[in-house]
Scaffold this motif. Structure first.
Motif, mmCIF file in Angstrom:
data_model
loop_
_atom_site.group_PDB
_atom_site.id
_atom_site.type_symbol
_atom_site.label_atom_id
_atom_site.label_comp_id
_atom_site.label_asym_id
_atom_site.label_seq_id
_atom_site.Cartn_x
_atom_site.Cartn_y
_atom_site.Cartn_z
ATOM 1 N N GLN A 43 42.549 41.229 34.829
ATOM 2 C CA GLN A 43 42.748 42.638 34.489
ATOM 3 C C GLN A 43 42.475 42.941 33.021
ATOM 4 N N ILE A 106 44.053 46.218 43.426
ATOM 5 C CA ILE A 106 44.333 47.329 42.523
ATOM 6 C C ILE A 106 43.448 48.532 42.803
ATOM 7 N N ILE A 110 44.002 52.838 42.091
ATOM 8 C CA ILE A 110 43.750 52.992 40.663
ATOM 9 C C ILE A 110 43.244 54.387 40.305
#
Length: 291
Positions: A43, A106, A110
């Motif tokens: 990330q 994610i 997101i």
């Protein structure tokens, strides 16, 4: 057996280009990159877009097949995606493999919105694949579903690969497996995540048997991502061990990752090159056997 390698889209192109060219020189059959806005494993690291990365890779290489690992409905509409696919297929002169999956991680939230239930994800993925197939094979598509709509969706000039680019589809459950065998040219799996290699491989065995049940003896390409429980290029022996196991299950293709200097998929390029020189030549490709 055919061999693939994934090059994460984390490098500036001056550093990425030599990796893609070297993958071809080493004799890999296909090379892939992830399709995420952000990947949970990195990330805080640099990250670049899938379509421009694969376009650049197509221009830097000439024979190796290039794939998306894997495109999902999380942030893509089938009509806009169709234009990207047509361009990739054209620039690569018919070398593009379109990896597809229902989406997770994610990327699901997101950009806002609620996370879908597993059933909703499969519903959306089914609609996504059905519409994408129509758009890649038909010009002027009118479609209205629960998740997507097109009004006279224009898609000329069509694909270099006919009738369209091949879909390599990720699937675990019965509905997704049926969808993969209906629309896909192949099935790809990472297994079910586990820190223990034997436990992970048992999930691969189970999923492969589920696919056998759906196929009912029909041959079908099967791609196994090798690195979910342990990094397959941690050693030459580790790589050959997992490839042998995959071959026994009827997998036609395996995919590893380019070694990184640290963290996830940390390893040595020396191991990669030894595998390419000594292991891969011992595994000539054979057509998929009936399940």
């Amino acid at each position: 057996m055919r061999f693939g390698i994934t090059i994460l889209p984390e490098y500036r192109w001056k550093d990425a280009a030599p990796r893609w060219r070297r993958a071809e020189e080493l004799g890999f059959d296909h090379a892939w990159t992830y399709d995420h806005l952000t990947w949970s494993g990195l990330q805080d690291s640099p990250w670049y877009g899938t379509t421009p990365t694969l376009t650049a890779a197509a221009l830097a290489t000439s024979t190796i097949r290039l794939g998306s690992f894997v495109i999902s409905p999380n942030f893509r509409h089938p009509l806009a995606l169709t234009r990207d696919i047509l361009a990739l297929d054209d620039v690569s002169d018919g070398r593009f493999l379109c990896g597809l999956g229902s989406g997770g991680g994610i990327d699901t939230t997101i950009q806002g919105g609620d996370d879908l239930t597993p059933r909703q994800k499969v519903d959306r993925f089914t609609e996504f694949v059905v519409l994408l197939d129509r758009l890649l094979t038909t010009d002027g598509v009118d479609f209205k579903g629960e998740y997507y709509e097109t009004r006279n969706g224009r898609t000329v000039p069509g694909c270099v690969q006919q009738p369209r680019v091949p879909f390599v589809m990720a699937a675990n459950g019965p509905r997704s497996l049926e969808l993969a065998t209906r629309y896909g040219a192949g099935w790809v799996t990472t297994g079910v995540k586990s820190a223990d290699f034997d436990t992970w491989f048992a999930t691969v065995v189970d999923l492969s048997r589920r696919l056998d049940d759906v196929l009912e003896g029909r041959p079908f390409d099967r791609y196994l991502a090798l690195d979910s429980a342990r990094y397959s290029l941690s050693s030459v022996d580790a790589f050959e061990d997992v490839v042998g196991r995959a071959a026994e299950l009827g997998f036609t293709d395996v995919i590893t990752h380019w070694p990184r200097s640290e963290g996830v998929y940390a390893g040595s390029v020396d191991v990669l090159e030894t595998v390419a020189a000594e292991v891969i030549p011992r595994w000539p490709y054979r057509a998929p056997r009936p399940g």
